[in-house]
Design a protein around this motif. Structure first.
Motif, mmCIF file in Angstrom:
data_model
loop_
_atom_site.group_PDB
_atom_site.id
_atom_site.type_symbol
_atom_site.label_atom_id
_atom_site.label_comp_id
_atom_site.label_asym_id
_atom_site.label_seq_id
_atom_site.Cartn_x
_atom_site.Cartn_y
_atom_site.Cartn_z
ATOM 1 N N GLN A 1 0.851 -1.193 0.000
ATOM 2 C CA GLN A 1 0.000 0.000 0.000
ATOM 3 C C GLN A 1 0.886 1.242 0.000
ATOM 4 O O GLN A 1 1.698 1.433 0.902
ATOM 5 N N LEU A 2 0.739 2.061 -1.013
ATOM 6 C CA LEU A 2 1.536 3.281 -1.111
ATOM 7 C C LEU A 2 1.035 4.305 -0.092
ATOM 8 O O LEU A 2 -0.133 4.672 -0.088
ATOM 9 N N LYS A 3 1.943 4.737 0.772
ATOM 10 C CA LYS A 3 1.598 5.772 1.749
ATOM 11 C C LYS A 3 1.901 7.169 1.219
ATOM 12 O O LYS A 3 1.142 8.108 1.434
ATOM 13 N N ALA A 4 3.045 7.296 0.553
ATOM 14 C CA ALA A 4 3.455 8.602 0.032
ATOM 15 C C ALA A 4 4.524 8.385 -1.023
ATOM 16 O O ALA A 4 5.239 7.385 -1.005
ATOM 17 N N GLY A 5 4.607 9.323 -1.936
ATOM 18 C CA GLY A 5 5.631 9.261 -2.964
ATOM 19 C C GLY A 5 5.890 10.633 -3.530
ATOM 20 O O GLY A 5 5.023 11.517 -3.464
ATOM 21 N N GLY A 6 7.081 10.827 -4.075
ATOM 22 C CA GLY A 6 7.379 12.136 -4.623
ATOM 23 C C GLY A 6 8.780 12.214 -5.194
ATOM 24 O O GLY A 6 9.446 11.208 -5.423
ATOM 25 N N VAL A 7 9.225 13.438 -5.408
ATOM 26 C CA VAL A 7 10.542 13.746 -5.957
ATOM 27 C C VAL A 7 11.295 14.580 -4.933
ATOM 28 O O VAL A 7 10.727 15.506 -4.331
ATOM 29 N N GLU A 8 12.546 14.251 -4.711
ATOM 30 C CA GLU A 8 13.379 15.027 -3.806
ATOM 31 C C GLU A 8 13.599 16.423 -4.397
ATOM 32 O O GLU A 8 14.040 16.565 -5.542
ATOM 33 N N ARG A 9 13.309 17.450 -3.630
ATOM 34 C CA ARG A 9 13.325 18.817 -4.164
ATOM 35 C C ARG A 9 14.297 19.732 -3.432
ATOM 36 O O ARG A 9 14.172 20.952 -3.496
ATOM 37 N N SER A 10 15.265 19.176 -2.751
ATOM 38 C CA SER A 10 16.233 20.009 -2.041
ATOM 39 C C SER A 10 17.126 20.756 -3.032
ATOM 40 O O SER A 10 17.258 20.378 -4.198
ATOM 41 N N SER A 11 17.751 21.796 -2.551
ATOM 42 C CA SER A 11 18.668 22.554 -3.411
ATOM 43 C C SER A 11 19.855 21.696 -3.831
ATOM 44 O O SER A 11 20.375 21.846 -4.935
ATOM 45 N N THR A 12 20.263 20.760 -2.978
ATOM 46 C CA THR A 12 21.376 19.880 -3.335
ATOM 47 C C THR A 12 20.981 18.946 -4.466
ATOM 48 O O THR A 12 21.769 18.721 -5.395
ATOM 49 N N SER A 13 19.772 18.388 -4.418
ATOM 50 C CA SER A 13 19.336 17.482 -5.482
ATOM 51 C C SER A 13 19.196 18.217 -6.808
ATOM 52 O O SER A 13 19.260 17.602 -7.872
ATOM 53 N N ARG A 14 19.036 19.517 -6.767
ATOM 54 C CA ARG A 14 18.951 20.322 -7.983
ATOM 55 C C ARG A 14 20.310 20.460 -8.656
ATOM 56 O O ARG A 14 20.397 20.707 -9.855
ATOM 57 N N GLN A 15 21.379 20.276 -7.871
ATOM 58 C CA GLN A 15 22.731 20.495 -8.375
ATOM 59 C C GLN A 15 23.548 19.222 -8.541
ATOM 60 O O GLN A 15 24.480 19.178 -9.343
#
Length: 243
Positions: free
Chosen positions: A217-231
């Motif tokens: 059962q999926l509780k939550a999901g998404g994309v990491e959006r930190s400034s570090t993950s952007r770079q």
């Protein structure tokens, strides 16, 4: 969360991250940034793509300084190289904090195209089994069609068991749109976590990285959006938490 902590009711967490050989938006290799993103995700299992791992003898420039630091975080590495070169191998890497009970590397290569592969691992923790399949599909449409057919056959193999275990398939599928028709055979067999843009990392437009699952059962999901993950890479990681 502290390492090893889980929200109430959570069983299993994972992520997929194309690390682009550690080369970030500034075109510099920086393993510290990659490690920071992985540490922030703090998941049980993470599938990495475009990973270079050293062979022996390996010059310092080819050494994956990230690997020993990941094992220090409690991850067991399962290498899935698809290209073997003089000083380093290149391909997929699965990291798991759950014990790995069985492991298989499958060749998904199409003649005339860059070699591709699948890591398939059966994990078990406190009596709970989960099968994790991690991959990085090709760039060509016909190539991906053949690879998706192979993935569908592997899924059918697991699902034909009398008591099929929960199964998660994740990675970089190189399909740019949320409902790409080329992924229909997978959606017919598995549920899909919400597809969100992960590429290019600075201003994501394409949904290349995905998570499919069954028996959980999926509780939550998404994309990491930190400034570090952007770079840190040209992709951002996707993550999913299951009950």
């Amino acid at each position: 969360m502290a390492e090893g902590d889980m929200p109430d009711g959570e069983l299993f967490s994972l992520a997929s991250y194309n690390i682009h050989r550690g080369i970030g938006a500034d075109r510099r290799r920086n393993w510290g940034r990659i490690l920071e993103v992985i540490r922030a995700l703090n998941v049980d299992v993470i599938a990495l793509q475009e990973v270079e791992t050293p062979t022996e003898p390996a010059p310092a420039a080819a050494t994956l300084a990230l690997l020993p630091r990941l094992t220090a975080l409690g991850y067991e590495p399962l290498l899935g190289p698809t290209l073997r070169r003089d000083y380093n191998d290149y391909g997929n890497l699965l990291l798991s904090r759950w014990p790995i009970k069985t492991r298989h590397l499958l060749d998904l290569s199409v003649p005339g195209r860059e070699p591709r592969g699948l890591i398939e691992a059966e994990l078990e923790q406190h009596g709970q089994r989960v099968v994790v399949m991690a991959t990085h599909l090709g760039l060509g449409m016909r190539e991906r069609r053949a690879q998706v057919a192979q993935l569908a056959a592997r899924i059918d193999r697991w699902q034909s068991q009398p008591s099929p275990p929960p199964l998660v398939l994740l990675g970089d599928f190189n399909h740019g749109f949320a409902w790409s028709p080329g992924l229909k055979p997978l959606r017919q067999r598995l549920s899909a976590a919400p597809a969100r843009a992960t590429y290019p990392a600075r201003w994501p437009l394409l949904t290349l990285d995905r998570v499919f699952y069954t028996g959980l059962q999926l509780k939550a999901g998404g994309v990491e959006r930190s400034s570090t993950s952007r770079q840190a890479s040209d992709h951002r990681p996707v993550w999913a938490h299951f009950a």
